[in-house]
Design an enzyme around this catalytic site. Structure first.
Site, PDB file in Angstrom:
ATOM      1  N   LYS A   1       0.805  -1.218   0.000  1.00  0.00           N
ATOM      2  CA  LYS A   1       0.000   0.000   0.000  1.00  0.00           C
ATOM      3  C   LYS A   1       0.843   1.274   0.000  1.00  0.00           C
ATOM      4  CE  LYS A   1      -3.970  -2.223   0.231  1.00  0.00           C
ATOM      5  NZ  LYS A   1      -4.966  -2.196  -0.838  1.00  0.00           N
ATOM      6  N   ASP A   2       2.113   1.172   0.349  1.00  0.00           N
ATOM      7  CA  ASP A   2       2.989   2.359   0.292  1.00  0.00           C
ATOM      8  C   ASP A   2       2.998   2.949  -1.111  1.00  0.00           C
ATOM      9  OD1 ASP A   2       3.572   1.685   2.866  1.00  0.00           O
ATOM     10  OD2 ASP A   2       5.708   1.307   2.545  1.00  0.00           O
TER      11      ASP A   2
END
Length: 455
Positions: free
Chosen positions: A46-47
């Site tokens: 998700k970064d």
């Protein structure tokens, strides 16, 4: 000479790919590799999309200096947003559900974010849901921006621009299958779209969970609310259709049970030395369910979304696993009660039906408790002791809807749950347990009297 990154955001991406060996033993002639997104600074895939969403919002003027980022998150997206917010000077307010692990919420708070926990078992448009609460806050907090990972197409773009090309390069274009858990849909759509543009023969297989709508919608085009019920698996599955899920990119959905996902998550650590999260367990379990579809020379890429440290209180905790019935024990199990006819198939009432109807149904069938649904989705329960108390307090309650006096829904367990564990789950405050048989797609109710017969 090693390059020195200017800040932590510069080291996102370019994650390693590792061959899976022991878990896939027996799958001769094929190669299975994991894309380890745990190597990102926030320990999850998700970064990538968090930074992409923020930078796109900055370019569009939606996110201004000193602003507040708001999002409904299961934890990993929040982590990516929180890290970027620290570097870029934003505040963060996140809503999450009470299903998510405590470790995830604590991690968000470590980066200075405010975390608001909301109930899981409500409709997405319910004002208490974490989707609705985050939208309300976005309207109330000045100079704020809601990331909206489910419908913000920057999510998909991040994986089309970054993750897809990395996988293509790391496999020298030899990848034949992509197996990935589907939640917001950004990863499967972005990566799948990129890979199919390079080779239209590549198969994209999405991993879904029981209690989610994705698989049936893909196969029939019908959004079936009857498919929606509580589940434990984190990070995949949904009870609505995010814009980031492009069903045309996904060739097939495979559903995996909560139990199989949890057990595989543990196996990855103990057999491969890979400390990954719950969705990785789901993806690998789904891959093994599909193993008959692979052929000699296939190269299968499985994406491992996040890190096992966020599940220490759950999948990696023996007590929690036993509590959920995921660790096998000898002796009689719930399936034995079902097979012997000692437990009945679930009967329920819609929440808008009057209490008088609940009284009639319970008397007619000799039920001491009954489940309550909203559009066939389990939302609560009613038992005779509580019903009696409410009638004594106010006889006029008979004309009111059942939802006005219902209590929380009975807990859900797998049909393999041992009887001695079921016995600990039935208490004066929780008089029944719902048992799901995923093979027959049926739900049964087990009560105190059912257990008395066998204990």
């Amino acid at each position: 000479m090693t390059k020195i990154a200017s800040n932590i955001l510069d080291v996102i991406g370019h994650t390693p790919m590792v061959r899976i060996n022991r878990v896939t033993r027996g799958m001769t002639g094929v190669t299975v590799v994991a894309k380890l997104e745990t190597f990102n600074p926030g320990n999850s895939i998700k970064d990538r999309m968090a930074v992409k969403m923020i930078e796109d919002a900055e370019r569009k003027g939606l996110l201004k200096p000193g602003g507040t980022i708001i999002e409904g998150t299961s934890g990993n997206t929040g982590m990516g947003l929180a890290i970027a917010a620290v570097v870029k000077g934003y505040k963060c307010v996140f809503t999450t559900t009470d299903k998510q692990s405590k470790e995830k919420a604590d991690a968000l708070k470590a980066f200075g974010a405010e975390v608001i926990v909301c109930p899981t078992n409500v409709e997405p448009d319910d004002p208490r849901s974490y989707y609705s609460v985050s939208s309300r806050l976005a309207g109330e907090i000045p100079n704020s921006w809601k990331a909206n990972q489910y419908d913000n197409l920057s999510n998909t773009a991040a994986h089309y621009e970054q993750t897809g090309p990395e996988i293509w390069e790391q496999t020298d274009g030899r990848v034949t299958h992509l197996v990935v858990g589907v939640g917001t849909g950004g990863t499967v759509t972005g990566v799948g779209r990129y890979l199919k543009e390079r080779n239209a023969k590549i198969k994209v297989w999405g991993i879904d969970t029981y209690g989610s709508v994705f698989k049936k919608y893909k196969e029939t085009g019908v959004f079936d609310k009857h498919e929606i019920y509580p589940y434990i698996t984190e990070g995949i599955g949904e009870d609505f259709l995010p814009r980031n899920v492009d069903f045309s990119v996904i060739d097939h959905f495979e559903k995996v049970t909560d139990k199989d996902a949890a057990l595989m998550t543990r196996r990855l650590a103990r057999e491969e030395g890979i400390f990954a999260g719950n969705s990785a367990g789901s993806a690998m379990a789904g891959l093994l369910q599909l193993k008959e579809h692979f052929h000699e020379g296939d190269l299968i890429v499985v994406i491992f979304h996040d890190h096992g440290s966020r599940y220490l209180g759950k999948m990696f905790n023996d007590d929690w696993m036993r509590e959920k019935g995921f660790m096998e024990k000898t002796g009689m199990a719930a399936r034995d009660l079902v097979a012997a006819g000692l437990s009945g198939e679930l009967f329920s009432l819609e929440c808008n039906e009057p209490v008088a109807q609940a009284i009639r149904v319970m008397a007619e069938h000799d039920f001491s408790q009954i489940s309550v649904t909203h559009d066939k989705r389990l939302v609560g329960s009613l038992n005779e002791a509580h019903l009696y108390q409410e009638l004594v307090r106010d006889p006029g309650i008979k004309s009111q809807p059942v939802e006005s006096i219902m209590e929380p829904a009975f807990p859900f367990v797998d049909v393999s749950t041992p009887v001695d564990l079921l016995a600990t789950m039935i208490t004066p405050h929780n008089p029944a347990v719902l048992v799901r048989d995923f093979k027959t797609e049926k739900t049964f109710i087990i009560t105190r009297s059912d257990l008395i017969r066998v204990l």
